[in-house]
Design a protein around this motif. Structure first.
Motif, PDB file in Angstrom:
ATOM      1  N   ALA A  83       0.833  -1.205   0.000  1.00  0.00           N
ATOM      2  CA  ALA A  83       0.000   0.000   0.000  1.00  0.00           C
ATOM      3  C   ALA A  83       0.866   1.252   0.000  1.00  0.00           C
ATOM      4  CB  ALA A  83      -0.922  -0.008   1.217  1.00  0.00           C
ATOM      5  N   ALA A  87       0.803   4.123  -2.818  1.00  0.00           N
ATOM      6  CA  ALA A  87       0.556   5.523  -2.465  1.00  0.00           C
ATOM      7  C   ALA A  87       1.608   6.435  -3.066  1.00  0.00           C
ATOM      8  CB  ALA A  87       0.525   5.677  -0.946  1.00  0.00           C
ATOM      9  N   THR A 116      -3.424  -0.273  -7.632  1.00  0.00           N
ATOM     10  CA  THR A 116      -4.239   0.350  -6.585  1.00  0.00           C
ATOM     11  C   THR A 116      -5.549  -0.373  -6.323  1.00  0.00           C
ATOM     12  OG1 THR A 116      -5.124   1.886  -8.252  1.00  0.00           O
ATOM     13  CG2 THR A 116      -3.269   2.650  -6.900  1.00  0.00           C
ATOM     14  N   THR A 119      -7.464  -0.871  -2.721  1.00  0.00           N
ATOM     15  CA  THR A 119      -7.281   0.271  -1.825  1.00  0.00           C
ATOM     16  C   THR A 119      -8.168   1.391  -2.340  1.00  0.00           C
ATOM     17  OG1 THR A 119      -4.974  -0.392  -1.516  1.00  0.00           O
ATOM     18  CG2 THR A 119      -5.612   1.781  -0.705  1.00  0.00           C
ATOM     19  N   ARG A 120      -9.329   1.549  -1.719  1.00  0.00           N
ATOM     20  CA  ARG A 120     -10.374   2.416  -2.270  1.00  0.00           C
ATOM     21  C   ARG A 120      -9.900   3.843  -2.515  1.00  0.00           C
ATOM     22  NH1 ARG A 120     -15.857   3.928   0.914  1.00  0.00           N
ATOM     23  NH2 ARG A 120     -14.239   4.667   2.328  1.00  0.00           N
TER      24      ARG A 120
END
Length: 357
Positions: A83, A87, A116, A119-120
């Motif tokens: 994550a 990001a 992605t 990962t909302r």
């Protein structure tokens, strides 16, 4: 060759040649440079200085890769990233967009859409970037799909849905669905307390009203955005809106042009670029405004000025001029209208446009 012999072959005076050689007189017409090149038996490009590398222009392959990524309803991750890594990639993608690096984005977005998933927040943001760059490149139908995906991914979270709707409004405006764009923007604006997001949605609604010829509504909506721009704003701009007083002034300029108030449009443009806040706008935002503003100059009888404004845009974010169909079309029209300054003609040559006789 002596100055006198050179002057005789050009049909100019020796004094004229001397001033050119000393830099007192500028060669600002391509037609004159062409005559000098003919006399010297040189390619005109040698007199125009080193040629910049040809730009990387987005190809259909890049757009097709994004289309294929958006068509993957049964997602099977191709690459596993943390994550934190995802990001960082999204942050870099936003920076690339805000600096107008559209060709590079086309290459990276399919992989980012893959990375992605799951990962909302990051996926919604990636869909937003995808929609934004596709609007730039005149693929509004595909942009609308990506923007709609951003809203769907946001899953009724106003902190995500309202920013995502900015892309929906932009895509709908690009498709010519101005009333739908206005409704979508105002509906989302009522759900958020973030001044920058709310103000940007009012700008989108105002621009949609202007494109629809609704003068009163356009002015009211832009006035409301201006009031929001005077309030407290988070200058870190977490939702990547670029909103502020200068953005409002730029939008007023564009709206005035759409409403037929061309002189006002030019005046508001000039006020925007002279303001203290102008340099703080993201390069993409500044260059995009310049491209929009350039369209107004032929309407006030100054087509040559359009070329200079496009040069300014190219110096800030080259892809805004070199990759966007709207800018390329205007640049072609500028050099076709008649003798153009040499630097404008050179830009057209670098972009790959040819000057028609």
């Amino acid at each position: 060759m002596t100055q006198q012999a050179f002057a005789d072959r050009l049909g100019k005076s020796k004094s004229w040649v001397d001033k050119v050689e000393r830099g007192v007189r500028q060669l600002d017409r391509y037609s004159v440079i062409q005559e000098i090149a003919d006399v010297l038996r040189l390619d005109p490009e040698m007199l125009l200085g080193p040629r910049r590398p040809l730009p990387t222009t987005p190809t259909l392959d890049g757009v097709d890769a994004i289309r294929a990524a958006l068509a993957c309803y049964q997602h099977r991750p191709q690459h596993t990233v943390t994550a934190q890594q995802a990001a960082r990639q999204v942050t870099h993608a936003w920076m690339s967009y805000q600096h107008g690096r559209y060709p590079q984005l086309l290459a990276t977005l399919p992989g980012l859409l893959d990375a992605t998933h799951g990962t909302r927040i990051l996926l919604a943001s990636t869909y937003r970037i995808t929609a934004a760059v596709l609007v730039k490149l005149d693929h509004a139908d595909l942009a609308w799909l990506a923007a709609d995906r951003a809203v769907t991914t946001a899953a009724d979270d106003p902190t995500l849905t309202a920013p995502a709707t900015i892309g929906v409004a932009q895509a709908l405006r690009a498709l010519g669905h101005h009333r739908l764009a206005l409704t979508a923007a105002l509906t989302a604006a009522a759900t958020t307390d973030d001044h920058a997001v709310r103000g940007t949605l009012h700008l989108e609604a105002g621009l949609a009203a202007a494109a629809d010829g609704d003068r009163r509504n356009a002015h009211d909506l832009l006035d409301h955005a201006a009031a929001l721009a005077e309030g407290p704003l988070d200058h870190t701009d977490p939702h990547h809106t670029g909103f502020g007083p200068v953005a409002v002034q730029a939008a007023r300029s564009f709206a005035a042009h759409r409403l037929g108030d061309t002189v006002e449009s030019v005046q508001r443009h000039e006020a925007a670029v002279r303001s203290d806040g102008w340099p703080r706008l993201p390069p993409e935002h500044r260059a995009a405004h310049l491209v929009d503003a350039a369209h107004a100059h032929p309407d006030v009888g100054d087509p040559g000025r359009a070329g200079h404004v496009l040069l300014d845009a190219d110096s800030i974010a080259p892809a805004e001029v070199r990759s966007r169909p709207a800018a390329r079309t205007l640049l072609t029209q500028t050099i076709q209208r008649g003798p153009a300054p040499a630097d404008v003609t050179r830009l057209a040559a670098v972009v790959g446009l040819t000057r028609q006789p």
